[in-house]
Motif scaffolding. Structure first.
Motif: not given
Length: 433
Positions: A361-371, A416-422, A424-430
């Motif tokens: 939930g904290a890392a949820v990003g823009p719609a339409g990206r890779l699941p 374990d860094d919430p901002e860095a994790l979010a 990294a996930v956003a970049t991976a889903r891009g």
């Protein structure tokens, strides 16, 4: 009243029983509850995800009376009730039995059947699988032998569009428009062509052939069979089908790599009645959301943790869609929750290393990206198929990989860094490969 089992350890099985292989099948069910950190857990199998309003109301009532009130959708279109009292087994069995959700106590954990959720609704499939669904469930529950199937064994009924064919089922029936059906055994390209009317019986015979092979190998699923045994299984199924009088020929059809869920919103093609497709963030429904869904019409729970509501009056459809959106469900392509999934994580699971639902939930990003799918441990329960971003909690951080089938690429570990994790996930889903 059906006999029920509490959350106590199950009784040992006879050595020849397939469920006793490798120490026993630990999959929870409606009559075999599982102890979790948040209470007992029940998994109710719902073939094809199909629930009448009465059955859905009974599930909601059981969740509120015996558990924490919430209903959790699984990646097989089933429902889990959590936070149950450990001694509620008999009462839960009675409620489910009365609603017609337990047609056979011996088979309740083997009724794992997914089906194309839009079959017969949008005109895009080659065949309507509803008759297959009722026929296969009746055959499964009526066979003494199939009671030995593992709770992990999966049937898929695909109307020809390829959606549930991509889910990695053990046995898949594929609809065609020429009066025949294709039977796929495991993930192989080889398929067996049979008359469409014989599809459910062919799937049953194939399951019995698998069980015969499994007795010698200890396999729970087709993919667990030794290579030589798996290679010989289609020929054995052909032999059994012909012995039963079923016409069968061999064919080839590659299995789709990606399982595409129904688009969220109003299902195209309805005339006298409308259908609505909605997603459920992280598969978790609170009582108010479940009541809104269950009161709207018949439900088809999907393997993508969503629901299709059928039988909606066309003049009510837009208003109901708005109400479902206001309740927090995914009703269109713009939701940031689209494509986001997670296991139960902490505090519900003792094996989990993190509260992955809160992290998702904290890392949820823009719609339409890779699941993206978040897992609290290496078991990665409920992970999807196709292509997705795999986020797994590990000691001191999270491992992020891009998955395509069983192949992982671009693996990196984030501390374990919430901002860095979010980030990294956003970049991976891009981007989608």
């Amino acid at each position: 009243m059906l006999a029920a089992m509490s959350a106590s350890p199950s009784a040992p099985r006879p050595p020849g029983d397939a469920r006793s292989r490798s120490g026993g099948d630990a999959c929870p069910g409606a009559l075999r509850l599982h102890r979790a950190d948040d209470g007992a857990l029940a998994r109710i199998r719902i073939p094809g995800g199909v629930l009448t309003p009465r059955q859905a109301d009974a599930l909601g009532g059981a969740a509120g009376r015996l558990g924490d009130g919430e209903l959790h959708l699984t990646s097989r279109g089933n429902v889990q009730l959590r936070g149950l009292r450990p001694d509620c087994g008999s009462e839960l069995a009675g409620l489910l039995d009365e609603a017609g959700l337990l047609p056979s106590a011996r088979h309740e954990r083997v009724r794992n059947v997914v089906a194309s959720p839009l079959s017969g609704l949008d005109g895009l499939g080659s065949a309507d699988v509803r008759d297959w669904l009722t026929g296969l469930d009746r055959l499964l529950c009526g066979s003494d032998g199939t009671a030995a199937l593992s709770g992990r064994f999966l049937f898929a009924l695909d109307d020809g569009r390829g959606d549930v064919d991509a889910l990695g089922a053990d046995l898949t029936l594929l609809g065609r428009g020429d009066g025949t059906a294709l039977l796929r055994v495991g993930a192989g390209e080889e398929v067996l062509r049979v008359p469409a009317a014989d599809g459910p019986r062919a799937a049953l015979i194939a399951a019995e052939a698998f069980l015969a092979a499994a007795r010698e190998t200890g396999a729970w699923r087709v993919k667990d069979l030794p290579d030589t045994t798996a290679a010989a299984l289609p020929a054995e199924i052909v032999r059994r089908l012909r012995r039963a009088g079923t016409a069968v020929t061999a064919d080839r059809r590659p299995r789709p790599l990606e399982a595409l869920p129904p688009a969220h919103g109003r299902v195209p093609g309805g005339h006298r009645e409308a259908a609505l497709s909605v997603g459920v963030p992280l598969g978790r429904l609170v009582p108010a959301q479940w009541r809104l869904l269950s009161g709207a019409g018949e439900l088809r729970l999907t393997p993508w943790r969503g629901a299709v509501v059928t039988g909606v009056a066309p003049d009510r459809a837009d208003g109901l869609l708005d109400a479902l959106a206001d309740a927090g469900l995914i009703t269109g392509p713009g939701s940031p929750w689209a494509g986001v999934g997670a296991c139960i994580g902490r505090p519900g699971c003792a094996k989990s290393l993190a509260d992955v639902r809160a992290e998702a939930g904290a890392a949820v990003g823009p719609a339409g990206r890779l699941p993206v799918y978040w897992s609290g441990c290496e078991r990665r329960c409920g992970r999807p198929h196709g292509e997705w971003i795999d986020v797994v909690a590990v000691p001191g951080g999270h491992r992020i990989s891009r998955m395509r089938g069983d192949l992982a690429t671009g693996t990196a570990t984030v501390a374990d860094d919430p901002e860095a994790l979010a980030a990294a996930v956003a970049t991976a889903r891009g981007t989608r490969t």
